[in-house]
Design a protein around this motif. Structure first.
Motif, PDB file in Angstrom:
ATOM      1  N   ASP A  39      35.762  38.776  45.869  1.00 34.99           N
ATOM      2  CA  ASP A  39      36.618  38.127  44.868  1.00 34.99           C
ATOM      3  C   ASP A  39      35.756  37.684  43.677  1.00 34.99           C
ATOM      4  OD1 ASP A  39      38.136  36.242  43.394  1.00 34.99           O
ATOM      5  OD2 ASP A  39      39.454  35.900  45.091  1.00 34.99           O
ATOM      6  N   MET A  40      35.012  36.605  43.836  1.00 32.89           N
ATOM      7  CA  MET A  40      34.058  36.085  42.832  1.00 32.89           C
ATOM      8  C   MET A  40      34.709  35.437  41.621  1.00 32.89           C
ATOM      9  SD  MET A  40      30.788  38.580  42.663  1.00 32.89           S
ATOM     10  CE  MET A  40      30.212  39.554  44.023  1.00 32.89           C
ATOM     11  N   ARG A  41      36.013  35.171  41.632  1.00 33.70           N
ATOM     12  CA  ARG A  41      36.586  34.420  40.504  1.00 33.70           C
ATOM     13  C   ARG A  41      36.270  32.935  40.701  1.00 33.70           C
ATOM     14  NH1 ARG A  41      42.591  35.397  41.330  1.00 33.70           N
ATOM     15  NH2 ARG A  41      41.720  35.328  43.433  1.00 33.70           N
ATOM     16  N   MET A  42      35.769  32.283  39.654  1.00 30.43           N
ATOM     17  CA  MET A  42      35.611  30.816  39.741  1.00 30.43           C
ATOM     18  C   MET A  42      36.994  30.186  39.638  1.00 30.43           C
ATOM     19  SD  MET A  42      32.344  29.825  37.440  1.00 30.43           S
ATOM     20  CE  MET A  42      30.922  30.884  37.323  1.00 30.43           C
ATOM     21  N   ASN A  43      37.805  30.713  38.750  1.00 31.52           N
ATOM     22  CA  ASN A  43      39.162  30.199  38.580  1.00 31.52           C
ATOM     23  C   ASN A  43      40.111  31.070  39.404  1.00 31.52           C
ATOM     24  OD1 ASN A  43      41.674  29.439  37.792  1.00 31.52           O
ATOM     25  ND2 ASN A  43      41.301  29.615  35.591  1.00 31.52           N
ATOM     26  N   THR A  44      40.394  30.628  40.635  1.00 33.76           N
ATOM     27  CA  THR A  44      41.165  31.490  41.541  1.00 33.76           C
ATOM     28  C   THR A  44      42.655  31.535  41.182  1.00 33.76           C
ATOM     29  OG1 THR A  44      41.247  29.597  43.018  1.00 33.76           O
ATOM     30  CG2 THR A  44      39.686  31.331  43.585  1.00 33.76           C
ATOM     31  N   SER A  45      43.073  30.641  40.263  1.00 35.17           N
ATOM     32  CA  SER A  45      44.483  30.722  39.891  1.00 35.17           C
ATOM     33  C   SER A  45      44.676  31.663  38.698  1.00 35.17           C
ATOM     34  CB  SER A  45      45.045  29.328  39.586  1.00 35.17           C
ATOM     35  OG  SER A  45      44.308  28.759  38.546  1.00 35.17           O
ATOM     36  N   SER A  46      43.584  32.257  38.223  1.00 36.97           N
ATOM     37  CA  SER A  46      43.725  33.159  37.078  1.00 36.97           C
ATOM     38  C   SER A  46      44.086  34.561  37.568  1.00 36.97           C
ATOM     39  CB  SER A  46      42.396  33.242  36.325  1.00 36.97           C
ATOM     40  OG  SER A  46      41.457  33.907  37.125  1.00 36.97           O
ATOM     41  N   ASP A  47      44.622  35.372  36.652  1.00 34.34           N
ATOM     42  CA  ASP A  47      44.905  36.747  37.053  1.00 34.34           C
ATOM     43  C   ASP A  47      43.761  37.674  36.606  1.00 34.34           C
ATOM     44  OD1 ASP A  47      45.343  36.594  34.428  1.00 34.34           O
ATOM     45  OD2 ASP A  47      47.456  37.187  34.449  1.00 34.34           O
ATOM     46  N   LEU A  48      42.556  37.095  36.539  1.00 29.09           N
ATOM     47  CA  LEU A  48      41.372  37.890  36.189  1.00 29.09           C
ATOM     48  C   LEU A  48      41.161  38.992  37.220  1.00 29.09           C
ATOM     49  CD1 LEU A  48      38.604  35.203  35.511  1.00 29.09           C
ATOM     50  CD2 LEU A  48      39.716  36.684  33.843  1.00 29.09           C
ATOM     51  N   PHE A  49      40.511  40.055  36.770  1.00 34.71           N
ATOM     52  CA  PHE A  49      40.031  41.058  37.704  1.00 34.71           C
ATOM     53  C   PHE A  49      39.114  40.397  38.723  1.00 34.71           C
ATOM     54  CE2 PHE A  49      39.764  45.815  36.846  1.00 34.71           C
ATOM     55  CZ  PHE A  49      41.110  45.868  36.555  1.00 34.71           C
ATOM     56  N   ARG A  50      39.206  40.767  39.984  1.00 39.81           N
ATOM     57  CA  ARG A  50      38.242  40.309  40.982  1.00 39.81           C
ATOM     58  C   ARG A  50      37.126  41.354  41.069  1.00 39.81           C
ATOM     59  NH1 ARG A  50      42.040  40.771  45.695  1.00 39.81           N
ATOM     60  NH2 ARG A  50      42.615  42.471  44.307  1.00 39.81           N
ATOM     61  N   ALA A  51      36.043  41.000  41.753  1.00 42.85           N
ATOM     62  CA  ALA A  51      34.924  41.948  41.859  1.00 42.85           C
ATOM     63  C   ALA A  51      35.400  43.249  42.501  1.00 42.85           C
ATOM     64  CB  ALA A  51      33.795  41.326  42.671  1.00 42.85           C
ATOM     65  N   VAL A  52      36.295  43.136  43.479  1.00 38.49           N
ATOM     66  CA  VAL A  52      36.757  44.349  44.156  1.00 38.49           C
ATOM     67  C   VAL A  52      37.528  45.270  43.196  1.00 38.49           C
ATOM     68  CG1 VAL A  52      38.965  43.418  45.035  1.00 38.49           C
ATOM     69  CG2 VAL A  52      37.783  45.216  46.311  1.00 38.49           C
ATOM     70  N   ASP A  53      38.217  44.687  42.214  1.00 36.54           N
ATOM     71  CA  ASP A  53      38.940  45.513  41.245  1.00 36.54           C
ATOM     72  C   ASP A  53      37.959  46.308  40.389  1.00 36.54           C
ATOM     73  OD1 ASP A  53      41.450  44.434  42.077  1.00 36.54           O
ATOM     74  OD2 ASP A  53      41.017  42.633  40.901  1.00 36.54           O
ATOM     75  N   ILE A  54      36.843  45.656  40.056  1.00 40.45           N
ATOM     76  CA  ILE A  54      35.816  46.353  39.260  1.00 40.45           C
ATOM     77  C   ILE A  54      35.229  47.502  40.073  1.00 40.45           C
ATOM     78  CG2 ILE A  54      33.501  46.103  38.244  1.00 40.45           C
ATOM     79  CD1 ILE A  54      34.313  43.286  37.357  1.00 40.45           C
ATOM     80  N   VAL A  55      34.893  47.201  41.328  1.00 39.54           N
ATOM     81  CA  VAL A  55      34.294  48.219  42.205  1.00 39.54           C
ATOM     82  C   VAL A  55      35.281  49.376  42.440  1.00 39.54           C
ATOM     83  CG1 VAL A  55      33.616  48.547  44.630  1.00 39.54           C
ATOM     84  CG2 VAL A  55      32.678  46.648  43.325  1.00 39.54           C
ATOM     85  N   ARG A  56      36.546  49.038  42.472  1.00 36.51           N
ATOM     86  CA  ARG A  56      37.577  50.037  42.771  1.00 36.51           C
ATOM     87  C   ARG A  56      37.930  50.889  41.551  1.00 36.51           C
ATOM     88  NH1 ARG A  56      42.126  46.675  45.332  1.00 36.51           N
ATOM     89  NH2 ARG A  56      41.081  46.713  47.331  1.00 36.51           N
ATOM     90  N   GLU A  57      37.890  50.261  40.352  1.00 39.52           N
ATOM     91  CA  GLU A  57      38.494  50.942  39.201  1.00 39.52           C
ATOM     92  C   GLU A  57      37.554  51.376  38.093  1.00 39.52           C
ATOM     93  OE1 GLU A  57      42.034  49.004  37.766  1.00 39.52           O
ATOM     94  OE2 GLU A  57      42.599  48.460  39.811  1.00 39.52           O
ATOM     95  N   TYR A  58      36.397  50.726  37.930  1.00 43.49           N
ATOM     96  CA  TYR A  58      35.549  51.085  36.788  1.00 43.49           C
ATOM     97  C   TYR A  58      34.856  52.419  37.041  1.00 43.49           C
ATOM     98  CZ  TYR A  58      36.031  46.500  34.537  1.00 43.49           C
ATOM     99  OH  TYR A  58      36.500  45.384  33.902  1.00 43.49           O
ATOM    100  N   ASP A  59      34.685  53.181  35.950  1.00 45.37           N
ATOM    101  CA  ASP A  59      34.032  54.477  36.143  1.00 45.37           C
ATOM    102  C   ASP A  59      32.503  54.284  36.227  1.00 45.37           C
ATOM    103  OD1 ASP A  59      33.051  54.245  33.576  1.00 45.37           O
ATOM    104  OD2 ASP A  59      34.544  55.554  32.679  1.00 45.37           O
ATOM    105  N   GLU A  60      31.840  55.409  36.528  1.00 45.10           N
ATOM    106  CA  GLU A  60      30.399  55.349  36.791  1.00 45.10           C
ATOM    107  C   GLU A  60      29.621  54.737  35.621  1.00 45.10           C
ATOM    108  OE1 GLU A  60      28.635  58.802  39.030  1.00 45.10           O
ATOM    109  OE2 GLU A  60      27.691  59.054  37.067  1.00 45.10           O
ATOM    110  N   ARG A  61      30.039  55.098  34.387  1.00 43.00           N
ATOM    111  CA  ARG A  61      29.320  54.587  33.209  1.00 43.00           C
ATOM    112  C   ARG A  61      29.474  53.078  33.063  1.00 43.00           C
ATOM    113  NH1 ARG A  61      31.143  57.053  28.006  1.00 43.00           N
ATOM    114  NH2 ARG A  61      30.598  55.084  27.045  1.00 43.00           N
ATOM    115  N   GLU A  62      30.708  52.611  33.248  1.00 45.21           N
ATOM    116  CA  GLU A  62      30.974  51.172  33.120  1.00 45.21           C
ATOM    117  C   GLU A  62      30.237  50.374  34.203  1.00 45.21           C
ATOM    118  OE1 GLU A  62      32.956  48.393  31.225  1.00 45.21           O
ATOM    119  OE2 GLU A  62      31.741  49.926  30.256  1.00 45.21           O
ATOM    120  N   LEU A  63      30.278  50.912  35.439  1.00 45.88           N
ATOM    121  CA  LEU A  63      29.579  50.217  36.535  1.00 45.88           C
ATOM    122  C   LEU A  63      28.085  50.150  36.243  1.00 45.88           C
ATOM    123  CD1 LEU A  63      31.380  51.724  39.677  1.00 45.88           C
ATOM    124  CD2 LEU A  63      31.506  49.347  38.899  1.00 45.88           C
ATOM    125  N   THR A  64      27.534  51.269  35.756  1.00 44.81           N
ATOM    126  CA  THR A  64      26.096  51.293  35.436  1.00 44.81           C
ATOM    127  C   THR A  64      25.792  50.237  34.382  1.00 44.81           C
ATOM    128  OG1 THR A  64      26.065  53.662  35.861  1.00 44.81           O
ATOM    129  CG2 THR A  64      24.187  52.768  34.646  1.00 44.81           C
TER     130      THR A  64
END
Ligand SMILES: C[S@@+](CC[C@H](N)C(=O)[O-])C[C@H]1O[C@@H](n2cnc3c(N)ncnc32)[C@H](O)[C@@H]1O
Length: 316
Positions: free
Chosen positions: A128-153
């Motif tokens: 997860d890694m959101r400090m503000n858990t009531s926000s609708d921010l992307f969680r770490a898992v969303d980044i790992v799941r959705e960002y492409d190779e360039r963005e992750l790099t």
């Protein structure tokens, strides 16, 4: 959950001693309340002081509220990002102006050692890694799941200074293609371990997942983006002669603080307390692991305060 021991507390109290009169009523702002450790000591030492504490984390606010309850209405807790500080002070607080603002950046021990928050590569929990858990921010898992190779790099390199950013990003994208997206901290840690050859891991001098976890946390919470805005807000709400103190925990944060304070000094808004950052003593580094990478910088505003908005400031 482990309690958070406030970092470089005696150094902070020493700075306040030089710049805050003990017998005068004054407003102090804790921009990162956490467990309320720094705030507690400051309120205890300055009986005429009242304090506004910001924290975007609901659990931190609850803990701090319990810890500071004995100070009654001398404390007001605000559940907002410190980047919005001026908007969440009352008119009378703004008029009074703060005698000091403290930023103790990053995450607290409470956050790191609560496995369900997913901040730590040492405890298993959802990414997860959101400090503000009531926000609708992307969680770490969303980044790992959705960002492409360039963005992750880019994220691993820019926010984690990870030398093996590309190899790790590629591994994640490959794992995704075969239906094995890492969704927990241990799954991500084990993928990183499998990606990096053993001799590389041995040479890293730190846990092989540390930099990737730092990078994801910074990306999820936009941690670097909020610092310049938070510092400008602090300048806005601090009165002439007041002090802004920042503790940072990695070079990316410290660089932003150093550059901001230098540019303020060039603009003649005041001066840095000392040019080099203050580091924890060996004894503190020994007794409190969280303090190991800490760097403290402080900026003293001139008695007569310039309005940075009149000289090209960028806050509004
Ligand atoms: C290192 S801890 C502070 C510990 C505190 N000084 C103490 O003595 O207990 C940092 C805290 O700041 C909060 N925080 C970090 N960035 C923030 C931001 N941009 N706005 C509001 N709170 C923030 C985190 O949720 C965390 O609780």
């Amino acid at each position: 959950m482990n309690p958070h021991v406030p970092v470089m507390l005696s150094e902070i109290l020493d700075i306040l001693e030089l710049h805050v009169a003990k017998d005068r009523a004054a407003l102090f702002i804790d921009a990162t309340l956490g467990g309320g450790g720094h705030s507690f000591a400051i309120l205890e030492k300055y009986p005429n002081m009242h304090l506004v504490g910001f924290d975007q984390d609901e659990c931190a606010r609850k803990l701090a509220g319990e810890r500071l309850v004995e100070f009654g209405d001398r404390v007001r807790i605000v559940g907002e990002n410190f980047s919005e500080m001026p908007d969440f002070l009352s008119d009378s607080e703004k008029q009074e102006g703060a005698c000091g603002v403290l930023f103790d950046l990053g995450v607290s021990n409470m956050q790191l050692t609560t496995p369900e928050r997913g901040f730590s590569y040492q405890n298993d929990g959802p990414l997860d890694m959101r400090m503000n858990t009531s926000s609708d921010l992307f969680r770490a898992v969303d980044i790992v799941r959705e960002y492409d190779e360039r963005e992750l790099t880019r994220i691993f390199r820019d926010y984690g200074e990870e030398r093996h950013a590309f190899a790790i990003a590629r591994s994640i994208v490959r794992a995704r293609a075969s239906g094995n997206v890492p969704a927990t901290s241990m799954e991500l840690t084990s993928l990183i371990r499998k990606t990096l050859p053993a001799p590389v891991q041995r040479k890293m001098g730190t846990h092989p997942a540390r930099r990737v976890f730092q990078a994801l946390r910074i990306a999820v919470n936009s941690e670097l983006d909020v610092i310049p805005r938070g510092l400008l807000g602090a300048y806005e709400v601090t009165r002439g002669g007041g002090v802004i103190i920042v503790i940072s925990y990695h070079s990316l944060e410290d660089r932003i603080v150093k550059r901001t304070f230098r540019s303020w000094a060039d603009e003649n808004y005041g001066h840095m307390l000392i040019r080099k950052p203050t580091l924890p003593t060996d004894a503190e580094r020994e007794s409190n692991r969280s303090s190991r990478s800490a760097k403290l910088r402080a900026f003293i505003l001139n008695d007569i305060k310039e309005d940075y908005r009149g000289s090209g400031g960028t806050l509004r």
